[in-house]
Motif scaffolding. Structure first.
Motif, PDB file in Angstrom:
ATOM      1  N   ILE B  83       0.730  -1.152  -0.032  1.00  0.00           N
ATOM      2  CA  ILE B  83      -0.090   0.069   0.046  1.00  0.00           C
ATOM      3  C   ILE B  83       0.797   1.344   0.045  1.00  0.00           C
ATOM      4  O   ILE B  83       0.742   2.049  -0.989  1.00  0.00           O
ATOM      5  N   TYR B  84       1.752   1.253   1.079  1.00  0.00           N
ATOM      6  CA  TYR B  84       2.303   2.734   1.096  1.00  0.00           C
ATOM      7  C   TYR B  84       3.673   2.466   2.181  1.00  0.00           C
ATOM      8  O   TYR B  84       3.646   1.622   3.089  1.00  0.00           O
ATOM      9  N   GLU B  85       4.476   3.427   1.954  1.00  0.00           N
ATOM     10  CA  GLU B  85       5.662   3.380   3.139  1.00  0.00           C
ATOM     11  C   GLU B  85       6.184   4.758   3.256  1.00  0.00           C
ATOM     12  O   GLU B  85       5.731   5.744   2.492  1.00  0.00           O
ATOM     13  N   TRP B  86       6.473   5.322   4.502  1.00  0.00           N
ATOM     14  CA  TRP B  86       6.944   6.509   4.828  1.00  0.00           C
ATOM     15  C   TRP B  86       8.436   6.717   4.314  1.00  0.00           C
ATOM     16  O   TRP B  86       9.153   5.711   4.480  1.00  0.00           O
ATOM     17  N   LYS B  87       8.704   7.848   3.644  1.00  0.00           N
ATOM     18  CA  LYS B  87       9.831   7.929   3.038  1.00  0.00           C
ATOM     19  C   LYS B  87      10.747   8.301   4.202  1.00  0.00           C
ATOM     20  O   LYS B  87      10.993   9.604   4.550  1.00  0.00           O
ATOM     21  N   TYR B  88      11.602   7.651   4.901  1.00  0.00           N
ATOM     22  CA  TYR B  88      12.172   7.710   6.109  1.00  0.00           C
ATOM     23  C   TYR B  88      13.172   8.666   5.893  1.00  0.00           C
ATOM     24  O   TYR B  88      13.409   9.615   6.875  1.00  0.00           O
ATOM     25  N   GLY B  89      13.959   8.410   5.156  1.00  0.00           N
ATOM     26  CA  GLY B  89      15.316   9.225   4.939  1.00  0.00           C
ATOM     27  C   GLY B  89      14.802  10.695   4.670  1.00  0.00           C
ATOM     28  O   GLY B  89      15.366  11.601   5.244  1.00  0.00           O
ATOM     29  N   LYS B  90      13.791  11.101   4.031  1.00  0.00           N
ATOM     30  CA  LYS B  90      13.155  12.489   3.544  1.00  0.00           C
ATOM     31  C   LYS B  90      12.788  12.725   5.097  1.00  0.00           C
ATOM     32  O   LYS B  90      12.944  14.251   5.266  1.00  0.00           O
ATOM     33  N   LEU B  92      13.737  12.474   7.793  1.00  0.00           N
ATOM     34  CA  LEU B  92      14.928  12.634   8.665  1.00  0.00           C
ATOM     35  C   LEU B  92      15.571  14.032   8.120  1.00  0.00           C
ATOM     36  O   LEU B  92      15.872  14.912   9.131  1.00  0.00           O
ATOM     37  N   LEU B  93      15.720  14.051   7.054  1.00  0.00           N
ATOM     38  CA  LEU B  93      16.195  15.389   6.566  1.00  0.00           C
ATOM     39  C   LEU B  93      15.278  16.514   6.791  1.00  0.00           C
ATOM     40  O   LEU B  93      15.757  17.704   7.161  1.00  0.00           O
ATOM     41  N   TYR B  94      13.962  16.312   6.801  1.00  0.00           N
ATOM     42  CA  TYR B  94      12.931  17.387   7.142  1.00  0.00           C
ATOM     43  C   TYR B  94      13.075  17.913   8.493  1.00  0.00           C
ATOM     44  O   TYR B  94      13.383  18.945   8.980  1.00  0.00           O
ATOM     45  N   THR B  95      13.518  16.844   9.266  1.00  0.00           N
ATOM     46  CA  THR B  95      13.547  17.297  10.873  1.00  0.00           C
ATOM     47  C   THR B  95      15.114  17.980  10.900  1.00  0.00           C
ATOM     48  O   THR B  95      14.996  19.038  11.644  1.00  0.00           O
ATOM     49  N   GLN B  96      16.031  17.675  10.087  1.00  0.00           N
ATOM     50  CA  GLN B  96      17.261  18.489  10.369  1.00  0.00           C
ATOM     51  C   GLN B  96      16.965  19.909   9.850  1.00  0.00           C
ATOM     52  O   GLN B  96      17.627  20.674  10.368  1.00  0.00           O
ATOM     53  N   VAL B  97      16.125  20.039   8.793  1.00  0.00           N
ATOM     54  CA  VAL B  97      15.966  21.339   8.083  1.00  0.00           C
ATOM     55  C   VAL B  97      15.276  21.991   9.105  1.00  0.00           C
ATOM     56  O   VAL B  97      15.679  23.195   9.564  1.00  0.00           O
ATOM     57  N   LEU B  98      14.212  21.723   9.969  1.00  0.00           N
ATOM     58  CA  LEU B  98      13.666  22.182  10.825  1.00  0.00           C
ATOM     59  C   LEU B  98      14.262  22.594  12.048  1.00  0.00           C
ATOM     60  O   LEU B  98      14.085  23.640  12.563  1.00  0.00           O
ATOM     61  N   LYS B  99      15.176  21.524  12.247  1.00  0.00           N
ATOM     62  CA  LYS B  99      16.011  22.080  13.547  1.00  0.00           C
ATOM     63  C   LYS B  99      16.797  23.267  13.163  1.00  0.00           C
ATOM     64  O   LYS B  99      16.992  24.380  14.076  1.00  0.00           O
ATOM     65  N   GLU B 100      17.371  23.410  11.872  1.00  0.00           N
ATOM     66  CA  GLU B 100      18.200  24.426  11.811  1.00  0.00           C
ATOM     67  C   GLU B 100      17.331  25.727  11.679  1.00  0.00           C
ATOM     68  O   GLU B 100      17.743  26.859  12.043  1.00  0.00           O
ATOM     69  N   GLU B 133       5.275   6.902   0.354  1.00  0.00           N
ATOM     70  CA  GLU B 133       5.898   6.418  -0.873  1.00  0.00           C
ATOM     71  C   GLU B 133       4.712   5.408  -1.414  1.00  0.00           C
ATOM     72  O   GLU B 133       4.557   4.588  -0.815  1.00  0.00           O
ATOM     73  N   PRO B 134       4.046   5.841  -2.541  1.00  0.00           N
ATOM     74  CA  PRO B 134       3.011   4.786  -2.804  1.00  0.00           C
ATOM     75  C   PRO B 134       3.460   3.400  -3.309  1.00  0.00           C
ATOM     76  O   PRO B 134       4.417   3.414  -4.308  1.00  0.00           O
ATOM     77  N   ARG B 135       2.972   2.572  -2.865  1.00  0.00           N
ATOM     78  CA  ARG B 135       2.990   1.227  -3.380  1.00  0.00           C
ATOM     79  C   ARG B 135       2.043   0.830  -4.440  1.00  0.00           C
ATOM     80  O   ARG B 135       0.945   1.665  -4.359  1.00  0.00           O
ATOM     81  N   PRO B 136       1.951  -0.323  -5.060  1.00  0.00           N
ATOM     82  CA  PRO B 136       1.124  -0.530  -6.035  1.00  0.00           C
ATOM     83  C   PRO B 136      -0.548  -0.111  -5.746  1.00  0.00           C
ATOM     84  O   PRO B 136      -0.946   0.230  -6.657  1.00  0.00           O
ATOM     85  N   LEU B 137      -0.875  -0.734  -4.580  1.00  0.00           N
ATOM     86  CA  LEU B 137      -2.309  -0.535  -4.595  1.00  0.00           C
ATOM     87  C   LEU B 137      -2.765   0.852  -4.370  1.00  0.00           C
ATOM     88  O   LEU B 137      -3.774   1.482  -5.014  1.00  0.00           O
ATOM     89  N   MET B 138      -2.097   1.818  -3.762  1.00  0.00           N
ATOM     90  CA  MET B 138      -2.086   3.308  -3.764  1.00  0.00           C
ATOM     91  C   MET B 138      -1.946   3.701  -5.161  1.00  0.00           C
ATOM     92  O   MET B 138      -2.550   4.625  -5.419  1.00  0.00           O
ATOM     93  N   LYS B 139      -0.857   3.469  -5.599  1.00  0.00           N
ATOM     94  CA  LYS B 139      -0.545   3.826  -7.248  1.00  0.00           C
ATOM     95  C   LYS B 139      -1.770   3.606  -8.033  1.00  0.00           C
ATOM     96  O   LYS B 139      -2.304   4.520  -8.804  1.00  0.00           O
TER      97      LYS B 139
END
Lengths: 273, 312
Positions: B83-90, B92-100, B133-139
């Protein structure tokens, strides 16, 4: 409405034959029928067989059930409907006589419209089953009034009243309680009797020997219509059987198991082991 | 969509169109696709392996000119793959940007309580479709113009996975706890599920689908299939080969040859320039149609008799 009744009755028959059909599937079946209609039976069967039964076993039951049910099912509102040879025959007979053509394939009681101007072969054969000898067809012409109650009803050409009278007789004879297929003939006979068959038979045999031609003509008409009614009643009982009876014999088995002493069953099982 | 509507208007037009795409289908198969399109219902297709279950979905996609989204099922398949997955890497980056940028966000907040308050007021996108991250069903749900969704070999997935499918199959929507409900685009996908009957599919799933059983085809249809798939085959060979396969299916084999095997065999024999079935050639190529040594050994002795029977 008529259509929906047909399909919901069919689903009742399916459930009675132990095919599990959910409400959602019932709605799907109604949509499918709306889409494909009743006119092409093979198409209807293929379509419903994907909507209602969902296992190999259920599909097998479905096939048998469908064939049985729609063999005589009244498919209202779709006059050109029928691919079924038996009914086709009736239809042909009727259109040849210019009776009111509507409802021929609808399997209701097309022959009620039968003005009896000619006899088809199958008809003659059918009559032989009940009558001693074949008599010459008197053709159209003057005709006297029927006397018996059932005779009047048959001559009135009113399908609705006839169907109603059949249903009342069914009610009175408790046809709903039909359980096994060997009872079909019995119930058909009871219903006919209740509708007034003995009086009608007496009237027919009196008319046979009547000196007046119009009276003999009435006798022939009544005979034909009686044979047709017999078919109708048989179909009605068949339908009641499918709707109400213990088609698979399951209830009967359960009933028997309940009434048999448990110890006996155990002994039997022990012996089998 | 106009084209599709026209195609799906009647069973006959579908059948003709499938044939034009070299997929010969029975009345049952064409009716199933007709109903699926008209009633907007998924089709659950069961039947022995190799009778063209997956091929049906592929050909339908080709025919309707729709994208095919395929989900191959296997043991352990779960929602993060289907179905879907969270883009974990992104994230993380978002929290970094937020921190700054934290000072900006907090402004002149004083003390912990006020800072948290400020954070709350700040539009948080940590769990948003951006990071999904959409997987087949959500796509499949997000395809604007509709698509063919093939959920292949559902019987290989775990029982629990079937439950995950129920929402999408009945309502063409998916619920994601952090976001809410995602509904199908204007045109919902046409869903095909296939099963090889290795286990019973749950009633709940079956109830939501049309049920199509595809058996091995009859002689006539299989010959037409071979004619469509291997057009260069000599007519005599085509007839004998299909009759031979049908004889084999009557034997007690570990694995029956399916249509895909008949096609492979036809191709092999055409490559060998065969004009008609010949016992020796059949013996040499048995491994194309039989997949167990035991079956090959058992059939080998019968080959002359069977070949004679189908050539006669």
């Amino acid at each position: 409405m008529g259509m929906d009744r047909t399909i919901s009755n069919f689903i009742r028959a399916l459930r009675n034959a132990e095919v599990r059909v959910s409400t959602a599937e019932t709605l799907d079946a109604i949509s499918a029928v709306e889409l494909v209609g009743y006119s092409d039976k093979a198409h209807l069967k293929r379509s419903l067989s994907m909507v209602l039964p969902k296992t190999a076993d259920e599909k097998e039951t479905f096939d048998a059930c469908f064939d049985n049910f729609f063999r005589f099912q009244d498919v209202r509102g779709d006059a050109s409907a029928d691919a079924n040879p038996e009914q086709g025959e009736q239809e042909g007979e009727e259109s040849g006589e210019g009776g009111d053509g509507e409802g021929g394939g609808a399997g209701g009681d097309p022959q009620m419209q039968n003005k009896g101007k000619k006899k088809s072969k199958s008809k003659a054969k059918l009559n032989n089953l009940y009558e001693e000898e074949e008599e010459a067809d008197l053709g159209p012409g003057e005709i006297t009034e029927a006397n018996s109650h059932l005779g009047k009803l048959l001559m009135s050409d009113s399908r609705v009243e006839l169907a109603q009278s059949m249903a009342e007789a069914g009610e009175a004879t408790n046809v709903r309680e039909i359980q096994i297929f060997t009872q079909k003939g019995l119930y058909a006979r009871r219903i006919m009797d209740h509708m007034g068959l003995p009086d009608l038979n007496r009237e027919i045999s009196d008319l046979r020997v009547d000196s007046r031609v119009p009276a003999r003509r009435l006798g022939q008409q009544l005979k034909q219509r009686r044979d047709f009614l017999r078919e109708q009643v048989r179909d009605y009982v068949e339908q009641q059987f499918m709707l109400n009876a213990d088609v698979s014999g399951k209830r009967l088995r359960e009933e028997m198991l309940r009434s048999v002493k448990l110890s006996n069953v155990e002994h039997l099982n022990f012996r089998l082991i | 969509m106009g084209d599709i509507e026209k195609l799906a208007e009647s069973v006959a037009s579908l059948q003709a169109s499938f044939e034009a795409h070299r997929y010969i289908c029975s009345d049952e198969i064409a009716t199933a696709v007709f109903l699926a399109y008209q009633l907007r219902k998924p089709i659950l297709i069961e039947g022995p392996p190799g009778v063209g279950k997956t091929e049906l979905a592929k050909t339908a996609a080709e025919m309707f000119a729709l994208p095919l989204i395929r989900l191959q099922c296997y043991e352990g398949l779960d929602e993060s793959k289907a179905i879907y997955e969270w883009k974990y890497g992104k994230q993380l980056l978002y929290t970094q940007v937020l921190k700054e940028a934290l000072n900006e966000v907090l402004g002149d907040a004083k003390g912990f309580r006020e800072s948290v308050q400020q954070l709350h007021n700040f539009g948080d996108i940590f769990f948003s479709e951006e990071f999904l991250e959409p997987r087949p069903l959500m796509k499949a749900l997000k395809e604007e113009d509709g698509c063919i969704l093939l959920i292949d070999e559902i019987d290989k997935a775990d029982h629990e996975f079937e439950s995950l499918l129920l929402e999408i199959l009945s309502d063409y929507q998916l619920s994601i706890p952090e976001i809410g409900t995602i509904k199908a685009a204007a045109e919902p996908p046409l869903v095909f599920l296939t099963s090889n009957n290795t286990r019973e599919i749950s009633d709940a799933l079956k109830r939501r689908c049309l049920h199509l059983y595809i058996p091995f085809p009859d002689l006539d249809i299989e010959q037409r299939i071979i004619g469509a798939r291997v057009p260069e085959i000599p007519p005599a060979l085509q007839k004998q080969l299909v009759a031979f396969i049908h004889e084999l299916r009557n034997l007690d084999l570990k694995k029956m040859p399916a249509i895909s095997e008949t096609i492979d065999w036809a191709r092999t024999l055409v490559l060998l320039h065969a004009e008609a079935l010949d016992p020796n050639m059949v013996k040499d190529t048995l491994n194309v149609i039989l997949k167990f040594q035991e079956d090959i050994d058992n059939v080998k002795s019968e080959v002359p008799a069977l070949t004679a029977k189908v050539s006669g």
